[in-house]
Motif scaffolding. Structure first.
Motif: not given
Ligand code: FA5
Length: 339
Positions: A205, A216-217, A220, A313
């Protein structure tokens, strides 16, 4: 102090014993029995405890006999409790057995499965493992050295801006720690502790205060690859990425490099992949910058290597045909069940 006659003491004990036996025999279930146990045998304020205290009021000559009577009564009440306990437990299991109709078809066991991101991580580790890359981990809370300085990102570099990172509060004067913003930190940790040749891959992560959107996050995952071997060139990097992409996507995949800049690689490239007529940007890569080799104590004149970092992702979305990476984290079972 008034002296308690031995007969009075015995009579009280007998009464208590009769009451206790009656209460315990009458207890129909575990709750009622527990209430009776606390009432008579309770260590703090049970009735036996109260009588034990009154032993001190017997005449000195009566105390040995009083103690004996007390011990007998206590043993009897305890035995009665244990018998009641066995009876109540037996009754309970009979009840439960009655409640199950063993002839009914069983409820199907609901099996869970891996989250698509976990599955992607395992798959990447497996493919890279076949190419000789060992899987390693690094911490998610990092110091400035591993997240920036050793990667040739100096103090004034915009990538270190507090608005672009999740810094953690620390004691005044201490170097602030942060949630790592990239898995390139693991390159440094590995090179600091090992000598070449190296082939490692690290998946984990990373955190950036990016606004969530379809690509986008703020939390991620990245795949970091690192290879340090004599005579390594960009052509090796491209071959490894193409082999990885073809295995992961199960297609003939084209890999394209576009010139880019990362402080820790020279030259640096953006990595795009194409299959099914569509190009997608997957991450960054390049040859390890001599400044980084020096920072970890390698001789930049004799050591060469490449590194790459891809967004998990993004590759998972492309692999599974997901249009919006936020779907991975909505915890909607209907979405997750598809994989
Ligand atoms: C890096 O993080 C570099 N450390 C990559 C690298 C490694 C370059 C080794 C050279 C050598 P970048 O910031 O471009 O680079 O991020 C890499 C990939 O992470 C992006 O291409 C994208 O796929 C993914 N990514 C970046 N930000 C997000 C985000 N907010 N949400 C989801 N994926 C993201």
């Amino acid at each position: 102090m008034t002296i308690v006659p031995l007969d009075t003491f015995r009579a009280e004990l007998e009464r208590l014993r009769a009451d206790a036996e009656a209460a315990m025999d009458a207890a129909a279930d575990e709750v009622a029995l527990e209430a009776a146990r606390i009432d008579f045998l309770g260590a703090k304020s049970g009735r036996l405890k109260a009588i034990q205290k009154s032993l001190g009021g017997l005449a000195a000559a009566d105390k040995p006999a009083g103690g004996r009577h007390f011990n007998e009564a206590k043993a009897a009440v305890t035995a009665c409790f244990e018998a009641a306990q066995a009876r109540v437990a037996g009754a309970g299991s009979e009840c439960r057995l009655d409640a199950i109709d063993v002839t009914l078809p069983a409820e199907p066991v609901r099996l869970g499965h891996m989250h698509p991101i976990t599955r992607t991580i395992r798959r990447v580790q497996e493919i890279m493992g076949r190419l000789g890359f060992e899987s390693v981990d690094g911490p998610e809370v990092e110091d400035q050295w591993h997240n920036f300085e050793a990667l040739a990102i100096p103090a004034e570099h915009p990538a270190r801006d507090p608005l672009d990172n999740f810094y953690l509060a620390v004691a005044r004067g201490a170097d602030p720690l942060l949630l790592r913003s990239q898995t390139s930190t693991v390159q440094i940790r590995v090179m600091e502790n090992r000598e070449p040749p190296l082939r490692i891959v690290s998946l984990g992560r990373v955190y950036r205060p990016d606004t969530a959107d379809a690509t986008h996050y703020p939390m991620f995952h990245q795949v970091e690859g690192l290879l340090v071997e004599p005579g390594t060139t960009l052509a090796h990097l491209k071959s490894v990425l193409r082999m990885f992409a073809s295995s992961f996507l199960g297609h003939a995949v084209n890999v394209r490099f576009r010139p880019s800049f990362f402080p820790f690689t020279e030259p640096s490239v953006e990595v795009d992949m194409e299959w099914g007529g569509r190009w997608v940007e997957m991450g960054g890569a390049g040859m390890i910058d001599p400044a980084v080799l020096e920072a970890v104590g390698y001789d930049p004149d004799s050591v060469t290597g490449f590194a790459f970092g891809l967004g998990v992702e993004r590759i998972a979305a492309r692999r599974y045909g997901v249009e919006d990476i936020r779907d991975f984290y909505r915890n909607d079972a209907r979405f997750l069940r598809q994989f």
